[in-house]
Scaffold this active site. Sequence first.
Site, PDB file in Angstrom:
ATOM      1  CE  LYS A 183     -18.852  -9.796  -1.539  1.00 45.58           C
ATOM      2  NZ  LYS A 183     -17.743  -8.898  -1.952  1.00 45.58           N
ATOM      3  N   GLY A 240     -23.212   0.334  -6.569  1.00 47.62           N
ATOM      4  CA  GLY A 240     -22.393  -0.343  -7.559  1.00 47.62           C
ATOM      5  C   GLY A 240     -23.062  -0.377  -8.913  1.00 47.62           C
ATOM      6  CB  SER A 241     -22.451  -2.532 -11.819  1.00 47.46           C
ATOM      7  OG  SER A 241     -22.748  -3.824 -11.324  1.00 47.46           O
ATOM      8  NE  ARG A 242     -29.003   0.161 -15.650  1.00 46.94           N
ATOM      9  CZ  ARG A 242     -29.557   0.783 -16.693  1.00 46.94           C
ATOM     10  NH1 ARG A 242     -30.461   0.145 -17.454  1.00 46.94           N
ATOM     11  NH2 ARG A 242     -29.199   2.017 -17.004  1.00 46.94           N
ATOM     12  N   GLY A 244     -25.029  -5.674 -10.836  1.00 46.13           N
ATOM     13  CA  GLY A 244     -24.884  -6.158  -9.469  1.00 46.13           C
ATOM     14  C   GLY A 244     -26.093  -5.839  -8.619  1.00 46.13           C
ATOM     15  N   GLY A 245     -26.607  -4.619  -8.747  1.00 41.06           N
ATOM     16  CA  GLY A 245     -27.774  -4.225  -7.962  1.00 41.06           C
ATOM     17  C   GLY A 245     -29.000  -5.040  -8.307  1.00 41.06           C
ATOM     18  CD  GLU A 264     -25.277   5.790  -5.729  1.00 42.75           C
ATOM     19  OE1 GLU A 264     -24.398   6.014  -6.590  1.00 42.75           O
ATOM     20  OE2 GLU A 264     -25.137   6.062  -4.527  1.00 42.75           O
ATOM     21  CB  CYS A 301     -22.633   7.561  -8.653  1.00 43.75           C
ATOM     22  SG  CYS A 301     -22.537   8.245  -7.000  1.00 43.75           S
ATOM     23  CD  GLU A 392     -22.628   4.735 -14.143  1.00 48.04           C
ATOM     24  OE1 GLU A 392     -22.369   5.600 -13.298  1.00 48.04           O
ATOM     25  OE2 GLU A 392     -22.970   3.579 -13.855  1.00 48.04           O
TER      26      GLU A 392
END
Length: 525
Positions: A183, A240-242, A244-245, A264, A301, A392
């Site tokens: 994607k 990506g972001s927490r 999103g993950g 990650e 990151c 973060e």
Amino acid sequence: MTIQGDMIIGQRIVRGSAGSARAFNPATHAELEPSFGLATREDVDAACRLAESAVDPYRAVPLEARAAFLEAIAERILEIGPLLIERASAESGLPAARLEGERMRTMNQLRLFAKVVRDGRFLDATLDSALPQRTPPRPDLRLRKIPLGPVAVFGASNFPLAFSVAGGDTASALAAGCPVVVKAHNAHLGTSELVGKAIRQAAIDSKMPEGVFSMLIGEGNQIGQDLVTHPAIKAVGFTGSRGGGLALVAAANARKEPIPVYAEMSSINPFFLLPGALAAGGAKLAQGFVDSLTLGVGQFCTNPGLVIAMAGPDLDAFRAAAIDALSAKGAGTMLTAGIHQAYAGAIERRSGIAGVELVAQGGADGSGCAARAALYQADAATFVANPALEDEIFGPSSLIVVCRDEAELLQVARHVEGQLTATIHANADDRALAAQLLPVLERKAGRILFNGFPTGVEVSHAMVHGGPFPATSDSRSTSVGASAIERFVRPVCYQDVPAELLPVELQDANPLGLVRVVDGELKLA
């Protein structure tokens, strides 16, 4: 090669029909041509089914041919030429020199995994001979690792090349023998199309099975959910972001067949300044710290978002030097309008926390999505008592945590969440404290640095770019380095399989010349 707004499904170049989107120049706030067609659910299904049909043909491709395919991708990316750098710069605001280095890193990742494929150690070929005279008898047992199956890869916002369409997740999954459905990140649509078409051409030239690679474009969360929940997909790579993950992890776990998500997500990368190191060179450390903090406008990151040290004149001198260095840094363009808005909001919220002081800011010049660096300070008690201070802030911001003594410094170390990195600056005078700190940080981080700066992740065999939650969703994995291939394979044991049916890696003659473990002994090729 021209950018036309296309997706790729196997060997077909496809125009999505579920709407359209445009890339955005964060430096000028201008949309970029052309428009890109968005994937329908039917497109997602077609890409995933095609990947599923390619599983057995692709994993049967000889290791040498698989390695050559990875190298061919690297060459095709290089052949795109200046257009790739120009488009990536327009879509990200990153300077050409940074992107040229990132292109080289992307090619080096592909070449590293070609080497990993050729040497075959990732297969863990293991043979235990039959022992018919033993009581009870032992059968003939042989083990190798096979690919999991189709992998969904999500392009990252902060690396248009190295963590994107042909980035480390794609390279390691293809190296493992897994077809990949990417994607593309909506911030890098043109860059993604260029690279996706390069991979497609490499697959055609290398005579890989159709379905080994596809690339989809879609807005919002729906396409990601559709991809992760598709029954053909067997693993996910995400940076990506927490939020999103974790959304992808939840979707993957809710499937009838749960699958692993290697996400990650977030890290503030604690940066410990021990007393001896501070006394010996605090001003120099401050300059290096500020350079690391503001590198890439803080959008790494591994950005050092937390400084931990003991109170005293040496820390005061470090802070004064850091203030001077930070004040000299101008504002920088962030990657997207969304990232810029999130950074501004996070800075505002941090400034409102009781006990937290803003001690320095960078220059205010800049336009578009420009961000000023910010340095805060709080005492250890305030830090421990406020979970929000561990959030973060994706951008050039850091917090100095001032500890009263060694005991409090160790308390803070034990308190912090899982991290991608932890850094210790120490000299010979700090040996005893460093010895206490190191085992704590081994439980907290995937990579521990001494007397260095965490930004910059080497692509190599020993690198670990992972860590305990919430840095990643699976602390046993890495997304950078040769070990990243281990995410996408699983072991299979072959018991008393006739010799003529054994996989080539497990045949007695060892025709591939692999390093293997035979009856518990390491046997070199």
